[in-house]
Design an enzyme around this catalytic site. Structure first.
Site, mmCIF file in Angstrom:
data_model
loop_
_atom_site.group_PDB
_atom_site.id
_atom_site.type_symbol
_atom_site.label_atom_id
_atom_site.label_comp_id
_atom_site.label_asym_id
_atom_site.label_seq_id
_atom_site.Cartn_x
_atom_site.Cartn_y
_atom_site.Cartn_z
ATOM 1 N N CYS A 50 0.928 -1.104 0.061
ATOM 2 C CA CYS A 50 0.014 0.149 0.024
ATOM 3 C C CYS A 50 0.609 1.378 -0.166
ATOM 4 O O CYS A 50 1.873 1.334 -0.003
ATOM 5 C CB CYS A 50 -1.084 -0.063 1.153
ATOM 6 N N CYS A 66 3.173 1.751 2.848
ATOM 7 C CA CYS A 66 4.251 0.998 2.844
ATOM 8 C C CYS A 66 5.228 1.775 2.320
ATOM 9 O O CYS A 66 6.789 1.821 2.583
ATOM 10 C CB CYS A 66 4.108 -0.104 2.183
ATOM 11 N N ASP A 110 5.993 25.696 -32.806
ATOM 12 C CA ASP A 110 7.031 26.499 -33.653
ATOM 13 C C ASP A 110 6.643 26.404 -34.681
ATOM 14 O O ASP A 110 5.845 25.384 -35.141
ATOM 15 C CB ASP A 110 8.169 26.039 -33.120
ATOM 16 N N ASP A 129 11.394 22.221 -31.797
ATOM 17 C CA ASP A 129 12.273 21.291 -32.485
ATOM 18 C C ASP A 129 13.807 21.953 -32.226
ATOM 19 O O ASP A 129 14.773 21.091 -32.431
ATOM 20 C CB ASP A 129 12.127 20.814 -33.541
ATOM 21 N N ASP A 138 13.968 27.096 -29.331
ATOM 22 C CA ASP A 138 12.643 26.773 -28.828
ATOM 23 C C ASP A 138 12.883 26.453 -27.324
ATOM 24 O O ASP A 138 11.881 26.031 -26.616
ATOM 25 C CB ASP A 138 11.983 25.518 -29.621
#
Length: 726
Positions: A39, A42, A437, A619, A623
Site C-alpha cells: 500500500c 508501505c 513553433d 524542435d 525553442d
C-alpha cells in the site's frame, strides 16, 4: 553515465539525463526492486527510512515495487538493503531481481495458510465433531497466525517505528484480537461463543490472497518495462583478430566495451548502440519508433541496441554500452516516469498517511460504544471492532493513481511517445493552449530556393558563401539551402559562429566578414522585410533569398482536433510576420506571434500561462527556453539535443498526429484515476459504518477489501486496450 549524456540513434540524437547518475561523479542514482510493499503507507515508510539515512532524491513507488535515491557512497548500499529488510521488505538491485523466477514469497505464504484455513471454515458448514474441537481449531489456526505475524506483524511494527503506520498494522491487530480472544476461550473452556479462530485465519489468508492478486495485476501494469527489458540480449558475439584469423567469442553483454566489434546474425537482436562497419541488413526498429516497416542498414549507418535484424548480417562497432544505450535510457525513463507522482496522487498519499491512525481510532470507538453504549457482549463488540480494522483498506486508494499512470505511460511508449513524468499526463489533460513553433514543427523544414536576388557578377560568390556558412547549422532552412546548393563548392570560412536567433557568421580567406540570417541582421540596411534570408558582406547587404516551405502532413488535422477540444492553437515563430500569417491561415490558427527571439518566445509562454495551461511544441535550439517555460514541453522527431533536454515529452516518430494521441491518452488516464479514486473512497465510506454497525463480519469485509483492489487494478488495465475517444 554523465548527467549531460547524449545518445545518437538512427532517428536523431536523444538525450536522457539524470536517470542513473547525478551531477557529480561521486553521486549515483540507485534503483532498487522492493518486494512486500502492499500500500501507499508501505512506500511512505520505506521513503521515510531512506530519508532518515540521509539519502536525497528519494522516490518510492509500491505499485511498481521500486525505489530511487541518490547515494554518494556505494559501500553504504548493503547496510541500506539490510535496513529495508528489517522493515519487513525484500530489496535487491534490478539485475538480481531479473534472475528471480518462480513463486513469490507472498504466493508461497498464501498457499501454506490456505491448507489450514479451509478446514477451519469447513467447521461452519460440516457437523464433524473433530472440527468443532477448540484444541483442533487452535492447532489449525496457530501456523496461519504465525505466518501472518511474520509477514504482516514485522512490517506493521517497522512501519510504526518509521512513524507511518501501514495497512499491515490493521491486519495484525485484527488477526491478533481474534486469535487472542479465541485462545483465552480455549484455555478457560468458555465455550463456542469465544472461538473465532476461523476469523483470525481468514483475515490473514484473504489479505494474502489480495496481495497475490495485486502482485500479479501490477505485474501486468508494469509490463512495458519488462517487455523492454526482455529486448536486451544477455550475450554478444565479439569479433577478435588473432594470428590473422577472425574469431567469434560469445561473451556476457556486461563485458562489451565501447569500440568493440560485434557480429549480428539474422534473427538476432543488436546487443548495443553502434555503427555498422560491414554487411547489410534490414532491422525492425518498431520497439523504438513504433514504425512497422523495416529499415535498411549498411556501412556507416547507426543502429540501436535491442532492435531486431530481420535480414542479412552485420558487424557493428559499439558506441554506447550498458546504461548508456538508448534502450537502457528508455527503460530508466519509463521507470522514473512511473514513479513520478501527479498532484492527484499526492493528495491520495496525504489521505493514506492519516488513514490508518483514523481507522484505529474508529475501531476503538466502535468497541467502546458497542460495550458501554449499546450494552453488547464483549465478543460481539470485538467482532465489530475487528471488522472495522480489516475492512478499512487504504490499498485501493494507493493503487488508484499509480496503476493508471503506469498503464497510460506504457500505452504512450508503445505509440512512440516518451513521457518524462507522471505529472505530465495530468497536466496535458487540462491544457488550454498548445503553442507551435513553425519551421520544422508545423512545416516539414524541407524548403526550396524560390528566388535569389543578387547581381549577376556576385551570384556564384553568394552561392558558395551560402553553402559554406549554412552547412554548419542544423536549422531546417539551412539544411534546405545546403541541399539546394549541393553542386556548389562551399566557401572556406574561419571563426564560424552562430548569432543566436539571428543567423550564422564567418570570415573568409580575404578577411571579409559574411553573415546570413533573418531580416534583423539587415536592419538599417533595407526596408524590405519579406525575404527569408539576408546575406551581408562586411555589414553590406548584397543578396536576399526567398524560400518556400511545405505544411507538415497531419498539421491541419491536429489543429482541427485541438480546436474541437476547446484548446487554443498558437503559432510562435522567429520567422517573418507575412510567412507566419500565411502558414497560420492555411491551418486555421488565429493566434500568431511572429519575429520572436528565444527570450521573446519565453515571455509569450509566460503571458499565456497567466490565463491557462500551456503546452509548447518545438524542435530547435531557439525553442528550448519556451519548452522549459511551458507546463509541458513537447519535442518533435529529429529535434535538437537542447530541445529534447528541455521537453517533458519526446515524439520518437516525426508525426504530429502523435500529439492528438497523447492528449487522448492523458485525458483517459486522468479519467481512469478519478474513477479509481471514486471507487476507493466510496468503498471505505460505505464499508466502515456497516462494519461498525455489525452488518459486515470480518471475513466478508476482508473479501470485499481484496475485491476493491482488483476492481481498481482492472479498471486501470482496461486503459491498455480501450478505444480512446476525444
Amino acid at each position: 553515465m554523465a548527467n549531460d549524456g547524449v545518445f545518437r540513434t538512427f532517428a536523431g540524437t536523444y538525450p536522457f539525463t539524470g536517470l542513473y547518475t547525478m551531477n557529480t561523479p561521486q553521486t549515483a542514482q540507485i534503483e532498487l526492486n522492493i518486494k512486500g510493499m502492499t500500500c501507499t503507507n508501505c512506500a511512505l515508510g520505506v521513503s521515510r527510512y531512506l530519508e532518515q539515512q540521509g539519502l536525497t532524491h528519494v522516490s518510492v513507488d509500491f505499485s511498481s515495487g521500486s525505489a530511487l535515491f541518490a547515494l554518494d557512497d556505494r559501500q553504504r548500499l548493503p547496510r541500506i538493503l539490510k535496513g529495508i529488510h528489517q522493515l519487513g521488505y525484500e530489496a535487491s538491485l534490478p539485475d538480481d531481481a531479473l534472475a528471480d523466477t518462480g513463486w513469490s514469497k507472498v504466493e508461497k505464504y498464501f498457499a501454506f495458510t490456505l491448507v489450514f484455513t479451509i478446514p477451519l471454515l469447513l467447521h461452519m458448514v460440516l457437523p464433524w465433531h473433530l472440527l468443532h474441537n477448540s484444541w483442533v481449531q487452535l492447532a489449525l489456526a496457530t501456523p496461519v497466525y504465525l505466518v501472518g505475524m511474520y509477514h504482516f506483524g514485522r512490517s506493521g511494527w517497522a512501519s510504526l517505528r518509521t512513524g507511518v503506520p501501514n495497512m499491515d498494522v490493521l491486519v495484525t491487530l485484527g488477526a491478533t484480537a481474534a486469535y487472542g480472544y479465541s485462545l483465552y476461550g480455549t484455555l478457560t473452556q468458555a465455550g463456542p461463543d469465544f472461538l473465532f479462530y476461523e476469523t483470525a485465519a481468514s483475515i490473514i489468508s484473504l489479505v494474502l490472497l489480495g496481495n497475490v492478486m495485486e502482485h500479479r495485476a501490477i505485474q501486468r501494469t508494469t509490463s512495458a518495462v519488462r517487455e523492454l527489458t526482455q529486448l536486451q540480449p544477455q550475450t554478444a558475439r565479439l569479433v577478435v583478430q588473432e594470428n590473422g584469423q577472425t574469431l567469434y567469442h560469445e561473451v556476457p553483454l556486461k563485458q562489451v566495451r565501447a569500440g568493440d566489434i560485434l557480429a549480428v546474425r539474422l534473427g538476432e537482436r543488436i546487443p548495443v548502440d553502434g555503427v555498422v562497419i560491414s554487411g547489410t541488413g534490414d532491422t525492425d526498429e518498431s520497439m523504438i519508433t513504433g514504425e512497422s516497416l523495416p529499415r535498411l542498414r549498411q556501412a556507416q549507418d547507426p543502429v540501436t541496441g535491442g532492435t531486431l535484424l530481420i535480414s542479412g548480417h552485420l558487424q557493428v562497432q559499439a558506441t554506447a554500452v550498458g546504461q548508456e544505450t538508448l534502450l537502457a535510457q528508455i527503460i530508466g525513463l519509463v521507470r522514473k516516469a512511473q514513479a513520478d507522482k501527479p498532484d492527484i496522487q499526492q493528495l491520495a498519499d496525504k489521505i493514506s498517511a492519516v488513514f490508518v491512525p483514523t481507522v484505529l481510532g474508529i475501531a476503538l470507538l466502535t468497541l467502546g460504544i458497542s460495550i458501554w453504549g449499546l450494552g453488547l457482549p464483549f465478543s460481539q463488540a470485538l467482532i465489530r471492532s475487528i471488522a472495522v480494522l480489516v475492512i478499512a483498506c487504504p490499498c485501493a486508494m494507493g493503487l488508484a493513481t499509480p496503476t493508471a499512470v503506469v498503464v497510460g505511460i506504457g500505452r504512450a511508449s508503445r505509440a512512440g511517445i516518451l513521457v518524462k513524468g507522471g505529472r505530465t499526463l495530468e497536466v496535458l489533460a487540462g491544457v488550454t493552449h498548445v503553442v507551435f513553433d513553425k519551421t520544422g514543427t508545423l512545416t516539414t523544414g524541407r524548403f526550396r530556393i524560390a528566388a535569389l536576388q543578387v547581381s549577376p557578377e556576385l551570384r556564384l560568390l553568394v552561392q558558395t558563401a551560402l553553402r559554406g556558412l549554412e552547412q554548419h547549422t542544423t536549422h531546417p532552412i539551412a539544411r534546405s539551402v545546403v541541399a539546394a546548393l549541393a553542386d556548389t563548392e562551399p566557401m572556406a570560412f574561419r571563426d564560424i559562429s552562430e548569432i543566436k536567433g539571428l543567423g550564422m557568421q564567418g570570415t573568409d580567406g580575404q578577411g571579409n566578414t559574411w553573415q546570413v540570417g533573418s531580416w534583423r541582421l539587415a536592419q538599417g540596411l533595407t526596408t524590405e522585410r519579406d525575404h527569408t534570408l539576408f546575406v551581408l558582406r562586411n555589414n553590406e547587404l548584397i543578396a536576399t533569398v526567398d524560400m518556400e516551405d511545405e505544411i507538415r502532413p497531419g498539421a491541419a488535422a491536429l489543429v482541427a482536433y485541438l480546436r474541437a477540444q476547446g484548446i487554443t492553437p498558437v503559432l510562435l515563430s522567429g520567422d517573418r510576420q507575412a510567412v507566419c500569417t500565411a502558414v497560420a491561415d492555411k491551418l486555421g490558427i488565429t493566434s500568431v506571434y511572429a519575429e520572436q527571439l528565444p527570450g521573446d518566445k519565453r515571455e509569450v509562454i509566460r503571458s499565456l500561462a497567466a490565463v491557462g495551461t500551456v503546452a509548447m511544441v518545438g524542435d530547435g535550439i531557439n525553442d528550448a527556453p519556451a519548452l522549459a517555460q511551458a507546463a509541458v514541453g513537447i519535442s518533435v522527431g529529429q529535434a535538437t539535443d537542447v530541445a529534447m533536454q528541455a521537453a517533458q515529452v519526446v515524439l520518437l516518430r516525426d508525426e504530429l498526429e502523435l500529439i492528438a494521441e497523447l492528449h487522448r491518452i492523458s485525458r483517459h488516464t486522468v479519467q481512469t484515476i478519478r474513477q479509481n479514486l471514486f471507487w476507493a473512497f466510496f468503498y471505505n465510506v460505505m464499508a466502515i459504518p456497516l462494519a461498525a454497525a455489525g452488518w459486515l463480519r470480518p471475513i466478508i469485509g476482508t473479501a470485499t477489501m481484496a475485491l476493491s483492489d482488483v476492481v481498481v487494478i482492472g479498471n486501470s488495465l482496461q486503459l491498455r486496450i480501450k478505444k480512446l475517444t476525444p
